[in-house]
Write a protein that holds these residues in place. Structure first.
Motif, PDB file in Angstrom:
ATOM      1  N   LYS A 245       0.863  -1.188   0.000  1.00 33.97           N
ATOM      2  CA  LYS A 245       0.000   0.000   0.000  1.00 33.97           C
ATOM      3  C   LYS A 245       0.890   1.227   0.000  1.00 33.97           C
ATOM      4  CE  LYS A 245      -3.947   2.254   1.612  1.00 33.97           C
ATOM      5  NZ  LYS A 245      -4.071   3.212   0.547  1.00 33.97           N
ATOM      6  N   ILE A 246       0.610   2.157  -0.899  1.00 28.09           N
ATOM      7  CA  ILE A 246       1.381   3.394  -0.973  1.00 28.09           C
ATOM      8  C   ILE A 246       0.434   4.588  -0.975  1.00 28.09           C
ATOM      9  CG2 ILE A 246       3.411   2.452  -2.117  1.00 28.09           C
ATOM     10  CD1 ILE A 246       2.235   3.418  -4.768  1.00 28.09           C
ATOM     11  N   ILE A 247       0.956   5.716  -0.537  1.00 22.91           N
ATOM     12  CA  ILE A 247       0.214   6.975  -0.579  1.00 22.91           C
ATOM     13  C   ILE A 247       0.803   7.801  -1.708  1.00 22.91           C
ATOM     14  CG2 ILE A 247      -0.357   9.090   0.665  1.00 22.91           C
ATOM     15  CD1 ILE A 247      -0.028   7.425   3.263  1.00 22.91           C
ATOM     16  N   LYS A 248      -0.063   8.242  -2.623  1.00 26.00           N
ATOM     17  CA  LYS A 248       0.355   8.969  -3.807  1.00 26.00           C
ATOM     18  C   LYS A 248      -0.100  10.420  -3.697  1.00 26.00           C
ATOM     19  CE  LYS A 248      -2.108   5.991  -5.951  1.00 26.00           C
ATOM     20  NZ  LYS A 248      -2.582   5.151  -4.854  1.00 26.00           N
ATOM     21  N   ILE A 249       0.859  11.341  -3.612  1.00 29.83           N
ATOM     22  CA  ILE A 249       0.563  12.760  -3.423  1.00 29.83           C
ATOM     23  C   ILE A 249       1.094  13.547  -4.618  1.00 29.83           C
ATOM     24  CG2 ILE A 249       0.905  14.778  -1.956  1.00 29.83           C
ATOM     25  CD1 ILE A 249       1.480  12.772   0.362  1.00 29.83           C
ATOM     26  N   GLY A 250       0.206  14.215  -5.321  1.00 32.72           N
ATOM     27  CA  GLY A 250       0.605  15.105  -6.403  1.00 32.72           C
ATOM     28  C   GLY A 250       0.932  16.475  -5.848  1.00 32.72           C
ATOM     29  N   LEU A 251       1.998  17.081  -6.337  1.00 33.06           N
ATOM     30  CA  LEU A 251       2.417  18.417  -5.905  1.00 33.06           C
ATOM     31  C   LEU A 251       2.199  19.391  -7.047  1.00 33.06           C
ATOM     32  CD1 LEU A 251       5.768  17.482  -4.149  1.00 33.06           C
ATOM     33  CD2 LEU A 251       3.523  17.812  -3.103  1.00 33.06           C
ATOM     34  N   ALA A 252       1.500  20.498  -6.764  1.00 33.46           N
ATOM     35  CA  ALA A 252       1.141  21.423  -7.842  1.00 33.46           C
ATOM     36  C   ALA A 252       0.901  22.824  -7.303  1.00 33.46           C
ATOM     37  CB  ALA A 252      -0.124  20.927  -8.544  1.00 33.46           C
ATOM     38  N   PHE A 253       0.794  23.759  -8.216  1.00 39.65           N
ATOM     39  CA  PHE A 253       0.275  25.087  -7.912  1.00 39.65           C
ATOM     40  C   PHE A 253      -1.209  25.054  -8.257  1.00 39.65           C
ATOM     41  CE2 PHE A 253       4.765  25.936  -8.766  1.00 39.65           C
ATOM     42  CZ  PHE A 253       5.095  26.647  -7.615  1.00 39.65           C
ATOM     43  N   SER A 254      -1.996  25.825  -7.559  1.00 40.05           N
ATOM     44  CA  SER A 254      -3.442  25.813  -7.785  1.00 40.05           C
ATOM     45  C   SER A 254      -3.803  26.208  -9.220  1.00 40.05           C
ATOM     46  CB  SER A 254      -4.160  26.701  -6.780  1.00 40.05           C
ATOM     47  OG  SER A 254      -3.660  28.021  -6.837  1.00 40.05           O
ATOM     48  N   VAL A 255      -2.980  27.025  -9.873  1.00 39.92           N
ATOM     49  CA  VAL A 255      -3.265  27.436 -11.259  1.00 39.92           C
ATOM     50  C   VAL A 255      -3.121  26.285 -12.255  1.00 39.92           C
ATOM     51  CG1 VAL A 255      -2.631  29.846 -10.850  1.00 39.92           C
ATOM     52  CG2 VAL A 255      -0.911  28.243 -11.697  1.00 39.92           C
TER      53      VAL A 255
ATOM     54  N   ASP B  32      -3.939   9.907  -4.434  1.00 39.78           N
ATOM     55  CA  ASP B  32      -4.692   9.914  -3.181  1.00 39.78           C
ATOM     56  C   ASP B  32      -4.944  11.338  -2.691  1.00 39.78           C
ATOM     57  OD1 ASP B  32      -4.758   7.026  -2.818  1.00 39.78           O
ATOM     58  OD2 ASP B  32      -2.608   7.192  -2.427  1.00 39.78           O
ATOM     59  N   TYR B  33      -3.993  12.219  -2.963  1.00 37.46           N
ATOM     60  CA  TYR B  33      -4.087  13.623  -2.560  1.00 37.46           C
ATOM     61  C   TYR B  33      -3.414  14.477  -3.627  1.00 37.46           C
ATOM     62  CZ  TYR B  33      -4.665  11.544   2.068  1.00 37.46           C
ATOM     63  OH  TYR B  33      -5.078  10.781   3.116  1.00 37.46           O
ATOM     64  N   ILE B  34      -3.864  15.729  -3.715  1.00 38.62           N
ATOM     65  CA  ILE B  34      -3.142  16.736  -4.473  1.00 38.62           C
ATOM     66  C   ILE B  34      -2.955  17.924  -3.546  1.00 38.62           C
ATOM     67  CG2 ILE B  34      -3.151  18.300  -6.447  1.00 38.62           C
ATOM     68  CD1 ILE B  34      -4.853  16.159  -7.914  1.00 38.62           C
ATOM     69  N   VAL B  35      -1.705  18.285  -3.341  1.00 31.22           N
ATOM     70  CA  VAL B  35      -1.368  19.398  -2.471  1.00 31.22           C
ATOM     71  C   VAL B  35      -0.935  20.561  -3.364  1.00 31.22           C
ATOM     72  CG1 VAL B  35       0.180  20.196  -0.651  1.00 31.22           C
ATOM     73  CG2 VAL B  35      -0.650  17.839  -0.625  1.00 31.22           C
ATOM     74  N   THR B  36      -1.644  21.675  -3.229  1.00 30.89           N
ATOM     75  CA  THR B  36      -1.327  22.852  -4.038  1.00 30.89           C
ATOM     76  C   THR B  36      -0.838  23.980  -3.134  1.00 30.89           C
ATOM     77  OG1 THR B  36      -3.432  24.057  -3.936  1.00 30.89           O
ATOM     78  CG2 THR B  36      -3.284  22.239  -5.529  1.00 30.89           C
ATOM     79  N   SER B  37      -0.551  25.075  -3.762  1.00 38.53           N
ATOM     80  CA  SER B  37      -0.114  26.265  -3.026  1.00 38.53           C
ATOM     81  C   SER B  37      -1.250  26.855  -2.189  1.00 38.53           C
ATOM     82  CB  SER B  37       0.414  27.309  -4.018  1.00 38.53           C
ATOM     83  OG  SER B  37      -0.557  27.554  -5.022  1.00 38.53           O
ATOM     84  N   GLU B  38      -2.515  26.477  -2.455  1.00 39.99           N
ATOM     85  CA  GLU B  38      -3.651  27.074  -1.756  1.00 39.99           C
ATOM     86  C   GLU B  38      -4.589  26.080  -1.085  1.00 39.99           C
ATOM     87  OE1 GLU B  38      -5.691  29.909  -4.204  1.00 39.99           O
ATOM     88  OE2 GLU B  38      -3.814  30.634  -5.053  1.00 39.99           O
ATOM     89  N   TYR B  39      -4.607  24.839  -1.509  1.00 39.40           N
ATOM     90  CA  TYR B  39      -5.566  23.870  -0.942  1.00 39.40           C
ATOM     91  C   TYR B  39      -5.085  22.448  -1.166  1.00 39.40           C
ATOM     92  CZ  TYR B  39      -6.991  24.131  -5.839  1.00 39.40           C
ATOM     93  OH  TYR B  39      -6.978  24.147  -7.209  1.00 39.40           O
ATOM     94  N   ILE B  40      -5.780  21.521  -0.506  1.00 38.01           N
ATOM     95  CA  ILE B  40      -5.494  20.091  -0.635  1.00 38.01           C
ATOM     96  C   ILE B  40      -6.773  19.395  -1.108  1.00 38.01           C
ATOM     97  CG2 ILE B  40      -4.886  17.955   0.602  1.00 38.01           C
ATOM     98  CD1 ILE B  40      -3.297  19.738   2.554  1.00 38.01           C
ATOM     99  N   ILE B  41      -6.627  18.523  -2.090  1.00 39.36           N
ATOM    100  CA  ILE B  41      -7.746  17.711  -2.564  1.00 39.36           C
ATOM    101  C   ILE B  41      -7.507  16.287  -2.092  1.00 39.36           C
ATOM    102  CG2 ILE B  41      -8.976  16.813  -4.583  1.00 39.36           C
ATOM    103  CD1 ILE B  41      -7.978  19.284  -6.117  1.00 39.36           C
ATOM    104  N   GLU B  42      -8.564  15.675  -1.521  1.00 38.75           N
ATOM    105  CA  GLU B  42      -8.423  14.277  -1.083  1.00 38.75           C
ATOM    106  C   GLU B  42      -9.635  13.480  -1.465  1.00 38.75           C
ATOM    107  OE1 GLU B  42      -8.625  13.652   3.220  1.00 38.75           O
ATOM    108  OE2 GLU B  42      -8.704  15.828   3.386  1.00 38.75           O
TER     109      GLU B  42
END
Length: 123
Positions: A87-97, A113-123
Motif C-alpha cells: 500500500k502506498i500513498i500517492k501525493i501530487g504536488l502542484a500550484f493551484s493554477v 490519493d491527494y493533491i497538495v497545491t499552493s492554496e488547498y489540498i484535494i483528497e
C-alpha cells in the motif's frame, strides 16, 4: 511540534531505466547525484527501496485526483507495479493554477490519493 528522530524517515529518489521504467533508491543529503540524459539529478549510490509515500510531479490535475504527467508514463508504470507489492500513498504536488476542469485519462493512468497545491489540498 514533534521532532523526527534520525533514521525514522528516509528519502528516496527515482532513477529512470530503459523501457520507460524507473525505480527508487535511498538517498541522503551527503550522497552525490549525477545528471541523467533528461537533465534530472539521480542518486549514484544504488540501494533499491519501495517507498511508502510518493511525491509526484505533474503538469495539470483535476478535482477527481487525476494528473497529467510529463508524457512518459514513468510514474503510472511505477505506481501500478508497486501497488502489487504494498500500500502506498500517492501525493501530487502542484500550484493551484495547474487545475483544469477535466484531465483526459486512459486505463493506464493512476489516480492520486491527494493533491497538495499552493492554496488547498484535494483528497
Amino acid at each position: 511540534m514533534r521532532r523526527l528522530e534520525k533514521n525514522h524517515y528516509k528519502i528516496s529518489l527515482p532513477i529512470i531505466k530503459k523501457n520507460f521504467q524507473m525505480d527508487f533508491y535511498n538517498w541522503k543529503f551527503s550522497d552525490p547525484l549525477k545528471i541523467n540524459n533528461y537533465g534530472i539529478p539521480e542518486p549514484e549510490i544504488k540501494k533499491l527501496v519501495y517507498p511508502d509515500i510518493l511525491l509526484i510531479p505533474l503538469l495539470a490535475f483535476d478535482k477527481n485526483l487525476n494528473r497529467l504527467g510529463y508524457g512518459g508514463g514513468y510514474y503510472d508504470r511505477f505506481i501500478a507495479r508497486l501497488s502489487n507489492k504494498k500500500k502506498i500513498i500517492k501525493i501530487g504536488l502542484a500550484f493551484s493554477v495547474q487545475e483544469i476542469k477535466k484531465i483526459p485519462i486512459n486505463k493506464y493512468d493512476q489516480k492520486l490519493d491527494y493533491i497538495v497545491t499552493s492554496e488547498y489540498i484535494i483528497e
